[in-house]
Design a protein around this motif. Sequence first.
Motif, PDB file in Angstrom:
ATOM      1  N   THR A   2      46.757 -13.359   1.479  1.00 18.80           N
ATOM      2  CA  THR A   2      45.592 -13.328   2.363  1.00 18.80           C
ATOM      3  C   THR A   2      44.478 -14.211   1.819  1.00 18.80           C
ATOM      4  O   THR A   2      43.825 -14.946   2.569  1.00 18.80           O
ATOM      5  N   ALA A   3      44.277 -14.152   0.509  1.00 19.42           N
ATOM      6  CA  ALA A   3      43.236 -14.972  -0.112  1.00 19.42           C
ATOM      7  C   ALA A   3      43.542 -16.453   0.030  1.00 19.42           C
ATOM      8  O   ALA A   3      42.639 -17.273   0.255  1.00 19.42           O
ATOM      9  N   ALA A   4      44.820 -16.818  -0.098  1.00 19.63           N
ATOM     10  CA  ALA A   4      45.217 -18.227   0.002  1.00 19.63           C
ATOM     11  C   ALA A   4      44.905 -18.804   1.376  1.00 19.63           C
ATOM     12  O   ALA A   4      44.621 -20.002   1.516  1.00 19.63           O
ATOM     13  N   ALA A  14      39.638 -20.914   4.851  1.00 26.03           N
ATOM     14  CA  ALA A  14      39.123 -20.775   6.216  1.00 26.03           C
ATOM     15  C   ALA A  14      37.631 -20.442   6.211  1.00 26.03           C
ATOM     16  O   ALA A  14      36.840 -21.034   6.957  1.00 26.03           O
ATOM     17  N   VAL A  15      37.244 -19.491   5.369  1.00 26.50           N
ATOM     18  CA  VAL A  15      35.836 -19.090   5.316  1.00 26.50           C
ATOM     19  C   VAL A  15      34.966 -20.213   4.763  1.00 26.50           C
ATOM     20  O   VAL A  15      33.865 -20.480   5.270  1.00 26.50           O
ATOM     21  N   LEU A  16      35.454 -20.898   3.727  1.00 24.73           N
ATOM     22  CA  LEU A  16      34.690 -22.017   3.172  1.00 24.73           C
ATOM     23  C   LEU A  16      34.556 -23.157   4.187  1.00 24.73           C
ATOM     24  O   LEU A  16      33.520 -23.837   4.228  1.00 24.73           O
ATOM     25  N   SER A  17      35.577 -23.352   5.003  1.00 24.23           N
ATOM     26  CA  SER A  17      35.503 -24.381   6.051  1.00 24.23           C
ATOM     27  C   SER A  17      34.422 -24.041   7.068  1.00 24.23           C
ATOM     28  O   SER A  17      33.656 -24.914   7.496  1.00 24.23           O
ATOM     29  N   LEU A  18      34.336 -22.773   7.452  1.00 26.34           N
ATOM     30  CA  LEU A  18      33.287 -22.346   8.383  1.00 26.34           C
ATOM     31  C   LEU A  18      31.901 -22.540   7.762  1.00 26.34           C
ATOM     32  O   LEU A  18      30.966 -22.969   8.445  1.00 26.34           O
ATOM     33  N   ALA A  19      31.784 -22.227   6.477  1.00 27.34           N
ATOM     34  CA  ALA A  19      30.502 -22.412   5.798  1.00 27.34           C
ATOM     35  C   ALA A  19      30.124 -23.893   5.739  1.00 27.34           C
ATOM     36  O   ALA A  19      28.948 -24.256   5.881  1.00 27.34           O
ATOM     37  N   TYR A  20      31.116 -24.747   5.536  1.00 25.38           N
ATOM     38  CA  TYR A  20      30.857 -26.193   5.461  1.00 25.38           C
ATOM     39  C   TYR A  20      30.446 -26.758   6.815  1.00 25.38           C
ATOM     40  O   TYR A  20      29.493 -27.542   6.916  1.00 25.38           O
ATOM     41  N   VAL A  21      31.148 -26.349   7.865  1.00 26.28           N
ATOM     42  CA  VAL A  21      30.819 -26.829   9.217  1.00 26.28           C
ATOM     43  C   VAL A  21      29.458 -26.292   9.647  1.00 26.28           C
ATOM     44  O   VAL A  21      28.630 -27.004  10.223  1.00 26.28           O
ATOM     45  N   TRP A  70      29.392 -20.911  11.930  1.00 29.47           N
ATOM     46  CA  TRP A  70      29.047 -19.992  10.844  1.00 29.47           C
ATOM     47  C   TRP A  70      28.280 -18.782  11.372  1.00 29.47           C
ATOM     48  O   TRP A  70      28.542 -17.652  10.957  1.00 29.47           O
ATOM     49  N   THR A  71      27.365 -19.019  12.304  1.00 32.06           N
ATOM     50  CA  THR A  71      26.621 -17.907  12.897  1.00 32.06           C
ATOM     51  C   THR A  71      27.561 -16.939  13.608  1.00 32.06           C
ATOM     52  O   THR A  71      27.435 -15.711  13.481  1.00 32.06           O
ATOM     53  N   ALA A  72      28.533 -17.485  14.341  1.00 32.20           N
ATOM     54  CA  ALA A  72      29.509 -16.636  15.029  1.00 32.20           C
ATOM     55  C   ALA A  72      30.326 -15.831  14.030  1.00 32.20           C
ATOM     56  O   ALA A  72      30.653 -14.657  14.277  1.00 32.20           O
ATOM     57  N   PHE A  73      30.643 -16.432  12.897  1.00 33.53           N
ATOM     58  CA  PHE A  73      31.392 -15.720  11.864  1.00 33.53           C
ATOM     59  C   PHE A  73      30.575 -14.545  11.317  1.00 33.53           C
ATOM     60  O   PHE A  73      31.107 -13.437  11.142  1.00 33.53           O
ATOM     61  N   PHE A 131      25.916 -25.647  -0.175  1.00 33.20           N
ATOM     62  CA  PHE A 131      25.819 -25.448  -1.617  1.00 33.20           C
ATOM     63  C   PHE A 131      25.373 -24.022  -1.934  1.00 33.20           C
ATOM     64  O   PHE A 131      25.917 -23.377  -2.836  1.00 33.20           O
ATOM     65  N   ALA A 132      24.391 -23.525  -1.165  1.00 29.62           N
ATOM     66  CA  ALA A 132      23.911 -22.153  -1.376  1.00 29.62           C
ATOM     67  C   ALA A 132      24.995 -21.131  -1.044  1.00 29.62           C
ATOM     68  O   ALA A 132      25.182 -20.155  -1.776  1.00 29.62           O
ATOM     69  N   LEU A 133      25.714 -21.359   0.061  1.00 29.86           N
ATOM     70  CA  LEU A 133      26.786 -20.427   0.433  1.00 29.86           C
ATOM     71  C   LEU A 133      27.939 -20.488  -0.565  1.00 29.86           C
ATOM     72  O   LEU A 133      28.563 -19.462  -0.854  1.00 29.86           O
TER      73      LEU A 133
END
Length: 274
Positions: free
Chosen positions: A20-22, A27-34, A39-42, A148-150
Motif C-alpha cells: 500500500t505504501a509503495a 500518489a499522495v506526493l504527486s497530488l502535493a506537487y501538482v 490537493w484541496t480535493a484530496f 517543499f513545505a508539504l
Amino acid sequence: MEPSRKRSTRDSNLKKRLATAAVGIPAVLSLAYVGGVYWTAFIVLVAGVGMHELLTMARPKGYRPSPGLAYLVLLFLLAGFGGSGWFLPGYFEPGLLGLIALSGVLLLLGFPRCSLVDLSLAWMGALYLGIFLSYGVLIERELSHPFFALLMVFGITWASDTGAYLAGRLLGKHKLAPMISPNKTWEGALGGFCLSMLVAAGIGCLSFSPGLGLVLGAAGSICAQVGDLVLSAMKRHFGVKDSGQIIPGHGGVLDRFDSFMWVLPVVYYFFKGG
C-alpha cells in the motif's frame, strides 16, 4: 493464537502495508506537487472519510451524532479556515451562528432521542478534522514553496512513525501510555523524535540552517506522536482497534493521517514566520 499463526498474520499485514505504501506514497506526493484544486480535493476527501470513520466508531456505543450537521460544520470550517475560494469573507461569524442555532433546533426537534452528547460528538469531530486539515489547504495557498513545505510535513510524519516503530521493536521496554496504547514505549517515542529531527534537517538543509531543521523536526515529532495518541484514546473509548478498513494493511484514513494532521500547523507556522 499460536505463535506461528501470529507470525504469519504479522508478516501478511507487513506485506500489505508495504504494498500500500509503495502505491500510496508516490500518489499522495504527486497530488502535493501538482497542488491547486487536486490537493484541496484530496484534503476535503481525507476530512470527509475521516468524519465518516468517527461517526461509524461512535454508533456501536449507542451514540447517534447527526451526520448532516457533522459534514455541514466540517465543510464550513474547511472553507472558513482554509480560505478555499468559494467561502465569502465576512460571512464566517453569521455562518457559525447559524450552525449553532441549527444545532439547538435539532436538539429541540429530536428530543429526547437527540442528546447533547450526540451534538457534541458531531461538533468535536468537525472541529478536530476541519481546523487541523485546513492547514493543508493554507500551506498550498499561502506559502511561496508549498510542495517543499508539504514534503517536510510528510517527511517528519513518516520519520516519526518509522523511527518509533523500529526503536520500539528493538529497544522498547518502558510503556509510554499503557492505558491508551499498550504497545507504545518511551524508547520508541525517542526513536521517532530523533529520526524526525534528522529528516527535517536533511530536507531543509538547502533552505535554512540544520539547527532550525532540528528544531522543526523535534516540534513536529512531538505533535505527530500526540496526534497518534489522541486517536488511540478515541479508539480506546469506542472500543475499536482501527478507525476503518479502507486502506489495506493500515486500517482507516484516520489511522494514517492522525499524526499528519498535527504536523501541518507546525510546518505552516514555521514557514509562515520565516
